[in-house]
Design a protein around this motif. Structure first.
Motif: not given
Length: 383
Positions: A52, A54, A90, A269, A298, A305-306, A309, A324, A327-328
């Motif tokens: 991730i 952030d 992250i 997020s 975040s 974030p996780r 997603a 995803w 956030i990536s």
């Protein structure tokens, strides 16, 4: 610190072209590799996704200042931040530090200490920590020396904020929370109010100061963003000064204006996880559904974030690859980091391993080095 040389087998892996598939993933010398190498580790029952990225978070404040005056060794606070970041998958984190008239943990002196602490630990932590300066635009006396300080602090990303309570000050009314703010800043309520009134009265001097500063920072290669744009005109004004990142636009109009002009749009997020803004601003879910989001950050909560997603994918608004990416690869592109964000040969070995059934973070690797590992997965790496 030496990067691992491993071939991870048996896991479902999110790849840029094919999506999620059962395949091997090899890492060596800090990067994803084309050919198998090193020891094989069976990760059946797990899902491997890109680490991730952030690009805006201020949740670190509670680590470096849990109570006023309590944290004297700030580098230890930053190390604690890194542990939380890694535990939430992250691998690259932008630490958003205020440079504000609010004082205390958001004051200029504290900002200088935070940036010094980030620089001091960079060689000994695994997560890539990137400092961001959040500058309050009405601090006119601070403009002259700011470019030099930003260079000294090694800050590559500056965001502009204006949190002055202009409406109250224009009406001659006392702003809310004045006494508490004054105490945090080490001022009397009277002195704090006088300072706010003076900054408000000088508001006509701010645009030319911003324009001069933006020109100089752009010349130095600093990325520029605006925070909480409320209208399309506001976004256009910032764009005209080279400020091409719109962080947390408050309205649909502002987000649409940013998208139409090719500006990058960053949403929070927590807004997704909560199902809406806690301040009554535009819903991130609605903006994402309209294609008005390049990245999720975040904001103030590192687990979000996780969670955001996965919620987007579970709810069917996006498939897992698309969710995803927010956030990536999305935030990596906004930051100009071309070496990360997807799992393909030649890219950094930044990855997060989730338990397939619970989606909890089991392990995080940044640059091919373990930054976090917990539970049963550890035995697979050790044996």
């Amino acid at each position: 610190m030496t990067a691992l040389e491993l071939t991870l087998t048996g896991a479902d892996v999110l790849l840029p072209e094919s999506g999620v598939s059962r395949t091997d993933l090899t890492i060596a010398e800090g990067h994803v590799q084309q050919n198998r190498a090193g020891r094989q580790i069976d990760l059946s029952g797990y899902t491997i996704l890109p680490g991730i990225v952030d690009l805006h978070g201020d949740g670190f404040e509670r680590h470096i200042a849990p109570r006023r005056g309590a944290m004297k060794q700030m580098d230890e606070g930053i190390r604690s931040v890194e542990a939380e970041l890694a535990a939430n998958g992250i691998t690259t984190a932008v630490l958003a530090q205020f440079h504000s008239w609010e004082g205390g943990v958001r004051g200029p002196v504290f900002a200088s200490q935070v940036f010094a602490a980030i620089a001091s630990v960079k060689g000994s932590v695994v997560t890539d920590l990137i400092p961001q300066l959040r500058f309050e635009t009405h601090m006119l006396d601070d403009y002259a020396g700011l470019p030099a300080r930003i260079a000294q602090w090694q800050v590559p990303y500056v965001v502009f904020n204006d949190h002055l309570p202009h409406d109250r000050l224009a009406q001659g009314r006392t702003p809310p929370r004045l006494t508490g703010q004054a105490l945090k800043a080490g001022r009397s309520p009277e002195a704090h109010l006088e300072m706010l009134q003076t900054m408000h009265e000088r508001k006509n001097e701010v645009p030319i100061a911003i324009e001069t500063l933006c020109t100089e920072l752009s010349r130095r290669g600093v990325r520029l963003g605006s925070h909480d744009d409320a209208t399309a005109d506001t976004r256009a004004w910032w764009r005209g000064r080279g400020v091409s990142i719109a962080e947390f636009p408050e309205t649909l109009d502002a987000a649409e204006a940013a998208c139409a002009a090719g500006d990058s749009i960053v949403l929070g997020s927590p807004n997704v996880v909560r199902g809406g803004s806690h301040k009554g601003n535009a819903s991130a879910l609605e903006l994402i559904a309209m294609g008005l989001c390049d990245a999720l950050a975040s904001d103030y909560h590192y687990p979000s974030p996780r969670r955001a997603a996965l919620m987007l994918a579970k709810g069917g608004l996006l498939d897992l690859a698309g969710a995803w990416a927010l956030i990536s690869s999305g935030p990596a592109q906004v930051l100009g980091l071309k070496d990360r964000g997807i799992l393909e040969p030649g890219k950094r070995a930044d990855l997060v391993v989730l338990e397939a059934d619970t989606h909890r973070v089991a392990a995080t690797l940044a640059g091919g080095r373990v930054s976090y590992m917990s539970g049963d997965i550890a035995a697979r790496f050790v044996n």
